[in-house]
Write an enzyme that holds these catalytic residues in place. Structure first.
Site, PDB file in Angstrom:
ATOM      1  N   GLY A  37      30.948   0.651  -7.637  1.00  0.00           N
ATOM      2  CA  GLY A  37      30.216   1.556  -8.511  1.00  0.00           C
ATOM      3  C   GLY A  37      30.694   1.538  -9.953  1.00  0.00           C
ATOM      4  O   GLY A  37      30.025   2.056 -10.832  1.00  0.00           O
ATOM      5  N   CYS A 246      -0.498   0.495   5.145  1.00  0.00           N
ATOM      6  CA  CYS A 246      -0.822  -0.732   4.427  1.00  0.00           C
ATOM      7  C   CYS A 246      -2.198  -1.227   4.876  1.00  0.00           C
ATOM      8  O   CYS A 246      -2.452  -1.384   6.065  1.00  0.00           O
ATOM      9  CB  CYS A 246       0.240  -1.800   4.667  1.00  0.00           C
ATOM     10  SG  CYS A 246      -0.234  -3.413   3.990  1.00  0.00           S
ATOM     11  N   CYS A 249      -1.608  -4.939   6.637  1.00  0.00           N
ATOM     12  CA  CYS A 249      -0.831  -5.162   7.853  1.00  0.00           C
ATOM     13  C   CYS A 249      -0.664  -3.883   8.671  1.00  0.00           C
ATOM     14  O   CYS A 249      -0.097  -3.919   9.757  1.00  0.00           O
ATOM     15  CB  CYS A 249       0.537  -5.769   7.532  1.00  0.00           C
ATOM     16  SG  CYS A 249       1.731  -4.567   6.905  1.00  0.00           S
ATOM     17  N   CYS A 271       1.574  -3.252   1.147  1.00  0.00           N
ATOM     18  CA  CYS A 271       3.033  -3.345   1.072  1.00  0.00           C
ATOM     19  C   CYS A 271       3.445  -3.969  -0.253  1.00  0.00           C
ATOM     20  O   CYS A 271       2.904  -4.998  -0.661  1.00  0.00           O
ATOM     21  CB  CYS A 271       3.570  -4.243   2.186  1.00  0.00           C
ATOM     22  SG  CYS A 271       3.359  -3.579   3.832  1.00  0.00           S
ATOM     23  N   CYS A 277       4.984  -7.957   4.598  1.00  0.00           N
ATOM     24  CA  CYS A 277       3.575  -7.793   4.961  1.00  0.00           C
ATOM     25  C   CYS A 277       3.050  -9.060   5.641  1.00  0.00           C
ATOM     26  O   CYS A 277       2.396  -8.999   6.690  1.00  0.00           O
ATOM     27  CB  CYS A 277       2.774  -7.489   3.697  1.00  0.00           C
ATOM     28  SG  CYS A 277       1.123  -6.850   3.987  1.00  0.00           S
TER      29      CYS A 277
END
Lengths: 302, 368, 273
Positions: A37, A246, A249, A271, A277
């Protein structure tokens, strides 16, 4: 997987950067991994693509890539967006690597603004392109100030901004680049991924590297690291959801892009992860608009 | 009507590149411009590209100008992306601008100074009237400038040497034992910035940005009341000590523009009042840039003294935003797709509008 | 200590038994050859309000900054009874520990609210921030505490989400006071807290401050050039001139029976400040 291009005549070193620069970047990567980080400064080079277009991600990839790697590059989750195409071509040319669109097959995945839907595995590296590495920059413009805040772990300003958001909206109205706390020590920008992807940052088996070329910073989340999205006990972190599935899909739990179909308000949701997808469709899943021309765009000849 | 969903594509990129090349060439009935024409006749473009591209190579800069279709920040970007890959075999000795073969040297501080005022090739005092003979003939007969009757002084005294006997001007600080100077192309910016880092950033900085900052300081946004003590333009030798030899050899020549701005400094606890300096230096002939740089350098020294208030005195503000390759890239990256971000924004704003409508309805209900 | 410092033995004797919250020993701060303050020593006990008075340039602000950890002294010690380390020289702590201690155990009310508030965030968030710094992660609790504190400093709680710039100077100062008290500090520094305000506004704020300090049993170090403020707020006074302490004692004694000529001038208001 596309075939490797023929060995090009080399005017540049392997993977574009000279070996000394790669070593310098690798040292910064190791430092970043050692202090999860923490934004490690590095001597970012001028690259042949403009700042803001992935110079940080490209330098990270160039520093770690080898001929045996399999490289995938996505922008907004999709392999066929113009900048992803451009960067993928770059590495196919300068690093002789095989490229792929399949998340599971790639050893290095460079990304802008998304984490693939499919879970990553040990040994994979996800390289994020980062426009602004400093999570506090929007709240405090001065680098000298924000560096001190990280050093002293003084993140009051960040919490103040969340507090104000709840006061104003009744919830935390932050959607992309949602701030995270790494191992309860460093506040970190996850890059402009939607908060939908934040839960994928923590305890991820893959190495997550973040490169900001213009701002000259590298940071990292090592595998299996704790990543907490900031919130309040009575206003817990939550991700985006869609009422729609979606259209291509039928996926119900992926991040969706809204595609405008005409000028009378018709739209479809698909997607944003084009490979996810496509794989679902290949496996026989179908959404309400499965035959739409968008589906055909995925496999475009080079 | 139906929209075509724009998801990029390999073919689109390839064809865009081809179209760009066509546009660069323009009308093929017109002869293609050659890079040596650019180098000789657009020499100030070439100078700016060398300066801000931080790479002294007139041919390379001319090529960049041609390839960039005359877009100088783009040409600077091309130059930078090339220079960054070049191997380094060492650092030259500091160039001696005091030993410059001067073509132009003026001082606004003294009516006459040792060596005299040398006007040289300058737009100053020209009337900015379009010269249509340049368009009509493509060529004008050039009357050669007359040679001076007396040979010019060499070396031309520097403004520092003019002041030297009186200690009125802050001296050049000689730091023989100092560590190697900061290298902005190898290390990220750090604050507080040393003067080496600051001058490097300003030397690479965008002329327009520095010009506006300098102008703002003149208009009172961080007043420094600068005075142009000296501008000089000319050629200096570059010397290098190869390890194999152990002594300096001359490896080439640079055209440089140098500007020394001075302004009064009231002195402090440990220092007497004197004139403080701002310094500007560019490759080639970039006078506007050199002057702006010198003014901003001077303004930033106030910042170091804790007197910052105006934009031009704010080190982080100036140094972080002066590089046009960084600025241009980041501003223009907004052209990249942001579907994912925008989708998130859309969701949020729809939610907020829904909340707003509910609140409004509730208030209306309460009112009735 | 300088020979001409007027110190009444009885002024300190009543309090020497309790353990000090803060102990300042031979504190000196100089800038080059210019002296900010010199050889200052005193102790402060829990619940005690100490006033530092003097005209501008007397060194009282330098002293305050040195005591409050903002300005490392040239010599001497500042010890505070920290909850984590006990009585500790604050300049001996590493910077993260010192800043944490300052955040958690101290408050600092600036003369100018702009120096003590985040002007770009709401008044309510300004007040709640110290709680977040202490690790509170419950929005509802912090919101309730903020409202309670806005009431205590007599501000309209409906304006909780207004930005500070939309408040008057006196109200901004009340926000600053709430922000510096909400987290239950053990010591609060105040630098001319009523300095920039109109006389009538000053008086009301002063009343409020005095009440809060008494109710909470706060230890306070308050810097002021205003003898009326000193009399109202402080149990004990330190009179400063040219960087030196010229007189110390109980407030009533110093103000009613000043010993040092400079204190006499201050008190008699002959001195134009």
């Amino acid at each position: 997987m596309t075939a490797r291009p023929n060995e090009p005549e080399r005017y540049y070193n392997y993977a574009y950067l000279d070996e000394q620069t790669k070593r310098m970047i690798r040292r910064a990567i190791l430092k970043a991994l050692a202090i999860p980080g923490y934004q490690a400064p590095f001597g970012s080079r001028e690259m042949p693509v403009p700042y803001g277009w992935g110079t940080g991600g490209i330098q990270l990839t160039a520093a770690i890539i080898g001929p045996d790697d399999v490289y995938k590059c996505i922008d907004q989750g999709a392999d066929d967006t113009t900048n992803a195409v451009s960067i993928r071509r770059f590495f196919a040319q300068v690093a002789d690597v095989a490229t792929t669109e399949e998340t599971g097959e790639a050893t290095i995945i460079q990304t802008r603004h998304r984490i693939p839907e499919k879970g990553l595995t040990e040994g994979q590296v996800l390289v994020f392109q980062v426009p602004q590495p400093e999570p506090l920059r929007g709240l405090e413009a001065r680098e000298t100030e924000t560096r001190a805040m990280h050093a002293y772990e003084e993140y009051g300003l960040q919490y103040v901004s969340l507090y104000e958001s709840v006061a104003a909206h009744g919830y935390i109205a932050s959607t992309v680049g949602y701030p995270t706390m790494i191992e309860e020590r460093y506040l970190m920008s996850p890059s402009p991924i939607p908060k939908f992807d934040n839960p994928k940052l923590g305890q991820n088996p893959a190495i997550l590297l973040f490169g900001a070329g213009r701002e000259k910073r590298i940071y990292a989340v090592p595998p299996y690291t704790n990543v907490r999205s900031l919130d309040f006990e009575d206003h817990p972190f939550e991700t985006q959801t869609w009422e729609e599935d979606c259209a291509l899909c039928g996926a119900q739990e992926s991040y969706l892009d809204e595609v405008v179909l005409d000028d009378s308000g018709e739209r479809m949701f698909v997607c944003s992860d084009s490979n996810f997808c496509a794989e679902r469709r290949a496996a026989g899943h179908a959404g309400p608009m499965a035959g739409h021309q968008l589906a055909a765009l995925d496999k475009e000849p080079a | 009507m139906a929209y075509v969903a724009v998801k990029g594509g390999e073919r689109a990129i390839t064809n865009a590149h081809r179209w760009l090349a066509e546009d660069r060439r323009g009308d093929v009935a017109i002869p293609e411009i050659e890079t040596d024409q650019i180098r000789e006749q657009l020499s100030l473009s070439v100078d700016r590209v060398m300066s801000e591209g931080s790479c002294y190579d007139r041919d390379l800069a001319a090529l960049a100008v041609k390839q960039a279709r005359g877009d100088l920040p783009e040409a600077i970007f091309l130059t930078r992306a090339y220079r960054t890959t070049l191997p380094r075999f060492g650092a030259s000795l500091p160039v001696e601008t005091g030993q410059m073969a001067v073509r132009r040297r003026i001082s606004a501080a003294f009516k006459d100074i040792p060596g005299g005022q040398v006007l040289g090739p300058t737009f100053d005092y020209t009337h900015r009237l379009l010269d249509f003979t340049l368009a009509a003939n493509g060529e004008t007969s050039v009357d050669r400038a007359l040679e001076a009757e007396e040979p010019q002084a060499y070396p031309m005294a520097t403004i520092a040497s003019v002041f030297a006997h009186e200690d009125l001007l802050e001296p050049d600080t000689q730091t023989d034992e100092a560590p190697a100077p900061f290298d902005l192309t190898r290390e990220p910016m750090a604050f507080p910035a040393g003067r080496d880092q600051r001058l490097q950033a300003l030397a690479r900085g965008d002329e327009g940005f520095l010009l506006s900052l300098a102008y703002s300081s003149q208009r009172g946004w961080g007043s420094t009341h600068p005075l142009c003590a000296e501008i000089r333009l000319g050629e200096v030798a570059v010397e290098f000590i190869p390890d194999e030899l152990g002594f300096a050899i001359e490896i080439g020549e640079l055209t440089l523009t140098e500007c020394q701005m001075i302004s009064t400094y009231g002195g402090g606890v440990d220092t007497a009042p004197q004139f403080a300096r701002g310094y500007g230096l560019t490759f080639g002939h970039c006078e506007r840039k050199a002057m702006s740089m010198a003014i901003v350098d001077r303004a930033l020294r106030d910042a170091a003294a804790g007197e910052a208030s105006a934009p031009c005195q704010d080190e982080e503000f100036v140094l972080y935003h002066s590089d046009n390759v960084e600025a241009s890239g980041f501003v223009q990256h907004l052209k990249l797709p942001h579907y994912v971000d925008f989708q998130a924004d859309l969701q949020l704003i729809r939610r907020q509008r829904r909340d707003y409508a509910e609140r409004a309805a509730a208030m209306k209900e309460a009112a009735e | 200590m300088d020979a001409d410092v007027m110190t009444r033995p009885q002024a300190a004797s009543g309090m020497t038994q309790a353990a000090p919250l803060l102990r300042v020993t031979d504190l000196t701060k100089s800038y080059g050859h210019v002296v900010g303050c010199r050889n200052v020593s005193f102790e402060l006990r829990p619940g005690e309000v100490l006033g530092i008075v003097g005209e501008s340039g007397s060194g009282k602000t330098t002293l305050l900054n040195a005591i409050s950890g903002k300005l490392p002294p040239s010599a001497g010690k500042v010890e505070f009874d920290t909850s984590r380390f006990g009585l500790t020289d604050i300049y001996g702590l590493n910077e993260p520990d010192r800043r944490r201690m300052q955040r958690e155990e101290w408050g600092f009310v600036h003369q100018n609210p702009r120096d003590g508030l985040r002007m770009r965030v709401s008044g309510g968030a300004n007040v709640a921030e110290p709680l977040m710094n202490l690790g509170n992660r419950h929005y509802g609790q912090m919101r309730a505490a903020t409202i309670e504190w806005l009431e205590r400093v007599e501000l309209d709680t409906r304006r909780i989400d207004d930005k500070p710039r939309n408040f008057s100077g006196g109200m901004q100062q009340r926000i600053q006071v709430a922000r510096n008290l909400i987290h239950g500090p053990r010591l609060v520094f105040m630098d001319e807290p009523t300095g920039g305000l109109d006389v009538s506004v000053q008086a009301r704020l002063l009343d409020l401050l005095r009440e809060l300090v008494r109710d909470l049993g706060l230890a306070v170090i308050i810097v002021t050039h205003d003898m009326a403020v000193a009399r109202l707020m402080a149990d004990r006074l330190i009179v400063m001139k040219n960087g030196f302490v010229v007189e110390t004692g109980l407030t009533d004694q110093v103000l009613d029976d000043p010993q040092h000529p400079y204190s006499q001038l201050l008190v008699s208001s002959v001195l134009q400040i």
